[in-house]
Write an enzyme that holds these catalytic residues in place. Sequence first.
Site, PDB file in Angstrom:
ATOM      1  N   CYS A 178      22.899  34.519  21.173  1.00 13.62           N
ATOM      2  CA  CYS A 178      22.500  36.157  22.130  1.00 13.62           C
ATOM      3  C   CYS A 178      21.500  36.337  23.214  1.00 13.62           C
ATOM      4  CB  CYS A 178      21.876  36.549  20.561  1.00 13.62           C
ATOM      5  SG  CYS A 178      21.223  38.139  21.040  1.00 13.62           S
ATOM      6  N   ASP A 201       1.247  10.292   4.013  1.00 11.01           N
ATOM      7  CA  ASP A 201       2.488  11.108   4.926  1.00 11.01           C
ATOM      8  C   ASP A 201       0.931  12.135   5.507  1.00 11.01           C
ATOM      9  OD1 ASP A 201       3.952  11.860   6.211  1.00 11.01           O
ATOM     10  OD2 ASP A 201       4.950  13.889   4.712  1.00 11.01           O
ATOM     11  N   LYS A 213      10.290   4.171   3.941  1.00  6.63           N
ATOM     12  CA  LYS A 213      10.494   4.989   2.869  1.00  6.63           C
ATOM     13  C   LYS A 213      11.762   5.601   2.351  1.00  6.63           C
ATOM     14  CE  LYS A 213       9.024   6.691   7.867  1.00  6.63           C
ATOM     15  NZ  LYS A 213       9.852   8.096   8.266  1.00  6.63           N
ATOM     16  N   CYS A 271      20.282  42.475  16.916  1.00  4.29           N
ATOM     17  CA  CYS A 271      20.838  44.024  17.920  1.00  4.29           C
ATOM     18  C   CYS A 271      22.059  44.299  17.817  1.00  4.29           C
ATOM     19  CB  CYS A 271      19.803  43.577  19.139  1.00  4.29           C
ATOM     20  SG  CYS A 271      20.796  41.923  20.003  1.00  4.29           S
ATOM     21  N   TYR A 301      -6.921   2.494   6.129  1.00  9.24           N
ATOM     22  CA  TYR A 301      -6.201   1.417   5.579  1.00  9.24           C
ATOM     23  C   TYR A 301      -6.355   0.126   6.893  1.00  9.24           C
ATOM     24  CZ  TYR A 301      -3.133   4.881   8.155  1.00  9.24           C
ATOM     25  OH  TYR A 301      -2.238   4.914   9.085  1.00  9.24           O
ATOM     26  N   LYS A 354       2.243   4.636   1.630  1.00  7.31           N
ATOM     27  CA  LYS A 354       1.903   5.613   3.105  1.00  7.31           C
ATOM     28  C   LYS A 354       1.689   6.797   2.865  1.00  7.31           C
ATOM     29  CE  LYS A 354       5.204   5.143   7.043  1.00  7.31           C
ATOM     30  NZ  LYS A 354       4.861   6.158   7.931  1.00  7.31           N
ATOM     31  N   CYS A 414      25.367  39.749  17.361  1.00  6.09           N
ATOM     32  CA  CYS A 414      23.595  38.770  16.904  1.00  6.09           C
ATOM     33  C   CYS A 414      23.757  40.152  15.585  1.00  6.09           C
ATOM     34  CB  CYS A 414      23.247  39.623  18.426  1.00  6.09           C
ATOM     35  SG  CYS A 414      21.413  39.213  17.970  1.00  6.09           S
ATOM     36  N   GLU A 466       0.986  -0.882   0.208  1.00  5.08           N
ATOM     37  CA  GLU A 466      -0.285   0.247   0.017  1.00  5.08           C
ATOM     38  C   GLU A 466       1.351   1.001   0.745  1.00  5.08           C
ATOM     39  OE1 GLU A 466      -2.359   0.018   3.420  1.00  5.08           O
ATOM     40  OE2 GLU A 466      -3.339  -2.683   3.213  1.00  5.08           O
ATOM     41  N   CYS A 477      15.962  41.300  22.336  1.00  2.00           N
ATOM     42  CA  CYS A 477      16.412  41.505  20.121  1.00  2.00           C
ATOM     43  C   CYS A 477      15.006  40.854  20.286  1.00  2.00           C
ATOM     44  CB  CYS A 477      17.166  40.123  21.153  1.00  2.00           C
ATOM     45  SG  CYS A 477      17.992  39.712  19.257  1.00  2.00           S
TER      46      CYS A 477
END
Length: 682
Positions: A424, A117, A312, A409, A225, A115, A406, A113, A430
């Site tokens: 940061c 998602d 998969k 900031c 299923y 699969k 950063c 079958e 920030c």
Amino acid sequence: MDRSLAKERISALSEEIRRHNHNYYVLSKPEISDFQFDMLLEELIRLEKDFPDLAEPDSPTQHVGGGITKEFKQVEHRYPMLSLGNTYSEAEIGDFEDRIHKIIGDDVEYVCELKFDGVAIGVTYRNGILVQAVTRGDGVRGDDVTTNVKTIRSIPLKLHGSGFPEEFEIRGEIILPHASFEKMNEQRIEDGDEPFANPRNAASGSLKMQDSAEVSKRNLDGFFYYLPGNNLPFKTHYECLTAAKSWGFKISEYAVRCKTSEEIFDYLNTWNVARHDLSFDIDGIVIKVNDLRQQEILGYTAKSPRWAISYKFKAEQAATKLLSVVYQVGRTGAITPVANLRPVQLAGTVVKRASLHNADIIATLDVRIGDTVYVEKGGEIIPKILGVDLEHRPADASPVGFISSCPECGTALIRTEGESAWYCPNENNCPPQIKGKLEHFISRKAMNIDSLGEGKIEMLFDNGLVHNCADLYDLTYDRLIGLEKTFNSPEDKKERKISFREKTVTNILNGIEESKKAGFDRVLYALGIRYVGETVARKLAAHFMSVEKLAAADFTSLTEVEEIGDKIARSILDWFAVPKNLEIVERLKISGLIFSHDESLVIRLSSKLEGLTFVVSGVFANFSRDQLKKTIEEHGGKNIGSVSSKTSYLLAGDNMGPEKRRKAEKLGVTIISESAFLSLIQ
Ligand code: IVH
């Protein structure tokens, strides 16, 4: 219209609409136009409004929604919702077959079958009527999303034909087709909300919406299923699927019976390519033993059936050029380097950016600007860089130097010993950290203010209306009405403007007001203290009972709480040591948020363990550790994580850590067995 005539018409209309729904949404073979269908539905809605008591409980008008679910009830699954063993190679499928042939012999037929998602769902029917729909949750308990599932038009509210058990559950997957996903994300961008990363997340988010009328508009779909349970009048899984199809369920037309490994591999190879032509996502294939008797003999491991396995698909890869690296700041202040790439086609979309994770990964990959890099797309919106094609490195490729301050900031970045991310530290000033904290605060499992989203938070922040969560409770109608935001439409690249109208403002204010009912544990989680997730927040709330006691707790008393280790304790101490945080708590208190634990919410069976503290450790014969801990609380006792002189009992099972026993013996803490514990409460 007179009553008896109305009754007849309601029944005839319901039947007819049901048939058209099935033709359209399950068989994809409509017999009438959308307009004709809408006329029938409108007539039924009108009649049900005029004669509410005549509306049938399984009426197709339920697909339109209208019911509101404030909080999704947790429901225990009759049969645990297991997952499937995953494989990624043909060799592992061969191993799976070998294991089965060893137990069953060679005469085994399989069903292959797709699969799907999406989001797993278990739907229960009683006398042919849909009565309950529950999500997977942790496999033992899931959320009751019945009202929302009833809006999915391809899922029958009333079954067709006959031969179905009086009561049974059917399992399947709720998915969002690509076309609906794209439409929905366009709308979200227009509304100033963050688009969903993929159709699975969008389906999951939609199922958890409170207003089922909104869910109804999302165009969710469902494939089924599996029929769990062993009281079925069928011999094979394939017969179950065929029967379910005849009862009106949407069953994939691509389920096929296979005998040989070659047939299984053919199926796998076909769908590895053909999946891109489907109108919805699949992430692999599932192989199941067809014969139900054989399934029973093979049985289950703790996590998954031995009679089924999933393969998969591998994530797809592409090669492209790294143009530049930019740095993003997350909610916690963590810096993520993001690669700008020369656009490349990958798994059906154009990829322009990819995550480089952190400084260590950049160093390990030794990636340079101008390099050809390999990118891979998993389930997330942003793909990963896997490696560098060194053969094609240009002579002038320049190393990626990590930033030291950063980008938002300007604060100097810090890195804690043992951690790979740079942070940061400017938590409260920030911008992305402020917005991220606010988004966390309003999220579903925290204060659940769903009338605010990422886009609206940004608008409030950009207009200087909110700087921290306490500011949300100072918002007023006058401050919000007419607030504007300009954005670039992804469709036509033109600038558009949205502004808050009366309905939006009222919704926002109502949502904020409603959030004041959230319990102490949710408020604690919403504060966003690092490492204080939902479970930890629940344990802290139940243990300390009020924010004052929590704020006053020292390191030892914090680590005494179960599941609170050194790292969490230190983070809590640090958080409450910041005056600004205490000020926010004070303001939230004044706004009416709940900062103490209501013990009446804990089911109390007795007070036999009042004042006693327990450490539960090891494996027990009749109960799980969690069951025992719950029992302790129900009888007034407290669970703590580590043995100290204040511990009343160490409840010891098999294979208990020797350190705990030694400590208990040294401190003179009584060690009791499971049966001695039971006699304490009997
Ligand atoms: S059978 C006892 N069949 O995959 C096993 N599952 O990783 C029952 N899934 O939780 C599951 N397509 O949500 C089965 N054709 C299919 C499936 C499928 C998708 C999902 C399901 C399950 C997960 C396991």
